[in-house]
Design an enzyme around this catalytic site. Structure first.
Site: not given
Ligand code: GLN
Ligand code: ZN
Length: 757
Positions: A696, A18
């Protein structure tokens, strides 16, 4: 006895992937550095599994964003608008996943949907009329060679042809069936290439087989694999299913020339019965999914070994496997320093599940396992009391009556009253709750967590943020304001931490989509509310504005669905306990002057059973009443909102309406607006705010784009029922794009108010 893992978490023990990906997106590191991190992670994951003694280790289960998108890219299923950006392969991939806005163009991301009954989201690939399916990707072979160089023989995983096609969207005039032949050809080539690389096994994931299948579906599946499998030659094909049983196709499936078939014994209620009824071919290997890949409770060896004994008693060659990919559980218990051993001893994350597989293998091989110390330790764990019951909770729940599930007066009357009393403009604008979790917000929370600042300092900082965000919302011109959720790490974890009966972890992250991870709380015991949770924040926020402040809660279904649930009581009982706790919070908000309360049910749909025949009895019959229980006690003029992060509820519209909320906001901009027709057909009563832009992605929607969406919405929705809002909360976004997007949203609202007579 051998062991197999369907897939391993790919984000790293501490979310290394991430952080590297986000740095890459911010252009702080280059491609080489990102790829280097990815490579190191793969090496660790393979070695961990190898050290644990796993026999069948997956390859190609690593992904930079999503495994379905990987499979699409492998077969060159890349829509033209992304190819035309002329970016590098990796950046084209990210453009599909996240959208792209920059010097090469401006394209939205592909749609995103929940992966079966999980909280993982996949990217929806698109098949265009002129898509040419070919085998152009290299990832599978590169990663196979990479593992091999490390001395690990992997079984590469790809999503199978049937599931891939089921989940793709056909955007032109062609239908799914028109792509079957091309897909067969693509997978044939894939198998040939696997053969050339002398791979022993390849795993095709076909979770779509656990859904209802009609005759045409079965025929399509058989046609595909009758076409594909002859190309396998030396390479063994493992057909892997998970998240349920394959009752509709089992009898046909076992006749196809797969070398192995993977079945789920945890969620597959019928799996064992199917084997009893139809048998299992002697020449195939059964990959028995007995170690739960989705929940975090320790495996009870006694039951697993019993099933293994039974299967082997039938003469079935059995490999012990996880029930699904371990992607859905956290990586390791090693980083959990705060939970007492009496709790930890009951849990098993991905790494610990490897140990379970290894221990079960030892026990299964040792003959009389009942005398083995490993076995006895496991039995002792299940014999001890977990100390998780609360008599008051049980008592309160037993006193709930039918009228507690009914809000009065009926909605149409409430809506009239609310219009008058709340006096909002036409097409009220609002947001879904959270604002960007900027570095200062996160730093404040973590400093408080680590005890570096006092509670007063922590609260003072958040109050300052709230006040600023209110001033900003007023300046932009939004109608219904929110406090911004700066005190929340996550909409479920936050409540889990505040409620009795939950345990929470420090580092137990699970991937939700792309770089987004969540840390689901664990339901340890009976759930209750000790004291008000959100009231002080909301009251403070309301004190800063004349406008209406929306209270912000998470609903009981979502709290349970995004937690690791108990396995010793029913889902219905757990959800009802949580509903009572949230009900107390709703009433306290109302008592303290909050007149609009949003109860998010972002995850209501995802636990809808995968088979339609189970929907009502096994889910909706208690999930919907549980939601009603949270708000049935409020005054008629208190407006209850709910929010859902998806619009695929066409098939449960009556159930959504029966939640009896006054307003619902939902995600709509990434999907077509087909849902609106269905709402109309069903005379949907709840007021609606279909999201007008996708949150998003960092892309800023233009005013024209939003007005165009609103114009379409107005042809389908009664004007007095339409709200204007983004798709979802804005916490993952940065401030500049949020500011720009919301200004455009308010401007679009103004234009629509003046255009439309
Ligand atoms: N209120 C939550 C937020 O705005 C809702 C998030 C969600 O639906 N996933 O962040
Ligand atoms: Zn949402």
């Amino acid at each position: 006895m051998q062991t197999s893992v369907i897939g391993f978490p790919r984000i790293g023990t501490l979310r290394e992937l991430k952080f590297a990906s986000e740095k890459y997106f911010r252009k702080e590191i280059d491609t080489t550095e990102l790829l280097e991190t990815a490579k190191k992670l793969r090496e660790t994951h393979w070695n961990t599994q190898k050290k644990a003694g796993i026999d069948y280790i997956s390859g190609n289960d690593f992904s930079h964003y999503d495994m379905l998108l990987d499979t699409a890219v492998l077969f060159d299923i890349v829509p033209k608008r992304y190819q035309e950006l002329r970016l590098s392969k990796l950046d084209t991939y990210f453009a599909m996943a996240r959208g792209y806005q920059g010097s090469s163009g401006d394209v939205k991301a592909l749609a995103m949907k929940k992966w079966f009954n999980t909280n993982y989201h996949y990217i929806v690939p698109e098949l265009e009329d002129d898509t040419v399916i070919g085998l152009t990707g290299n990832k599978l072979w590169e990663e196979y060679a990479e593992a091999k160089a490390l001395g690990v023989e992997t079984k590469p995983v790809v999503i199978g042809a049937y599931t891939l096609l089921k989940l793709c969207r056909c955007t032109g005039s062609k239908k799914a069936d028109d792509y079957v032949d091309a897909l067969i050809c693509g997978y044939q080539k894939l198998l040939q290439k696997c053969g050339e690389h002398q791979m022993a096994w390849v795993q095709f994931d076909e979770p779509a087989l656990v859904q209802d299948m009609n005759e045409a579906d079965i025929a399509r599946f058989c046609k595909m694999y009758e076409g594909i499998l002859p190309s396998a030659r030396q390479c063994n094909v493992l057909l892997q299913t998970y998240f349920g049983d394959v009752r509709d196709i089992y009898a046909d499936l076992i006749k196809l020339p797969f070398a192995g078939i993977g079945l789920d014994f945890v969620e597959g209620k019928e799996t064992y019965n199917l084997i009893e009824k139809y048998g299992f071919p002697q020449d195939k290997i059964l990959f028995a999914g007995l170690v739960n890949g989705k929940n975090i409770w320790k495996n009870r060896y006694k039951n697993t070994l019993q099933t293994l004994d039974n299967l082997r008693g039938k003469g079935i060659q059995t490999v012990l496997s996880t029930s699904c990919s371990l992607l859905h559980v956290p990586y390791t218990l090693r980083h959990e320093k705060k939970l007492a051993p009496e709790y930890l001893s009951h849990f098993s994350f991905a790494e610990e599940k490897l140990t379970e597989l290894a221990e079960l293998k030892t026990l299964a091989e040792c003959g009389d396992y009942s005398a083995n110390a490993i076995y006895q330790r496991n039995e002792m764990l299940f014999a001890e009391s977990r100390n998780c019951e609360n008599a008051e909770v049980k008592e309160r729940l037993s006193k709930v009556t039918d009228s507690d599930y009914m809000r009065l007066p009926k909605r149409s009357e409430r809506q009239k009253l609310q219009k008058k009393i709340l006096a909002l403009p036409e097409f009220p604008t609002t947001t879904i709750g959270s604002f960007p979790q900027t570095p200062d917000v996160k730093a404040n929370r973590s400093a408080y967590r680590r005890g570096e600042i006092s509670e007063q300092e922590y609260v003072a900082f958040n109050r300052k943020k709230i006040a600023e965000s209110i001033a900003w919302q007023e300046e932009i011109g939004l109608d219904v304001l929110v406090h911004g959720e700066y005190e929340r790490n996550d909409m479920v974890e936050y409540f889990g931490e505040a409620l009795g009966g939950f345990l929470f972890t420090e580092k137990a992250w699970v991937q939700s989509y792309g770089t987004r991870c969540v840390k689901p709380p664990i339901v340890w015991g009976d759930v209750y509310r000790e004291k008000p949770i959100t009231v002080e924040w909301s009251v403070y926020a309301q004190s800063q504005t004349e406008k209406m402040m929306k209270g912000m809660l998470t609903g009981p279904v979502t709290i349970l669905n995004w937690s690791f649930p108990r396995e010793d009581i029913s889902v219905k009982e757990s959800i009802s306990q949580i509903a009572l706790a949230i009900r107390d919070e709703v009433l306290d908000l109302e008592k303290n002057g909050i007149r609009i309360i949003q109860i998010d049910e972002a995850a209501l749909r995802e636990k809808l059973p995968l088979r339609k025949s189970d929907w009502q009895k096994e889910y909706l019959d208690f999930a919907i009443p549980a939601f009603r229980l949270t708000h049935s006690g409020v005054k008629p003029e208190t407006q209850i909102h709910t929010h859902m992060c998806y619009s695929e509820f066409t098939d449960i519209i009556p159930a959504i309406d029966a939640m009896d909320a006054d307003v619902i906001t939902f995600e709509a901009s990434r999907s077509d607006l087909q849902i609106l027709d269905s709402l109309r057909e069903h005379h949907f009563e709840t007021e609606v705010g279909p999201g007008v832009y996708d949150i998003h992605s960092p892309r800023v929607p233009s005013v024209e784009e939003i007005t165009a969406a609103l114009q379409v919405m107005l042809t389908k929705i009664d004007r007095e029922k339409l709200w204007i809002n983004p798709d979802c909360g804005l916490k993952t976004r940065a401030m500049p794009e949020t500011d720009a997007s919301l200004r455009n949203l308010v401007e679009a609202a103004k234009q629509v108010r003046s255009f439309v007579p």
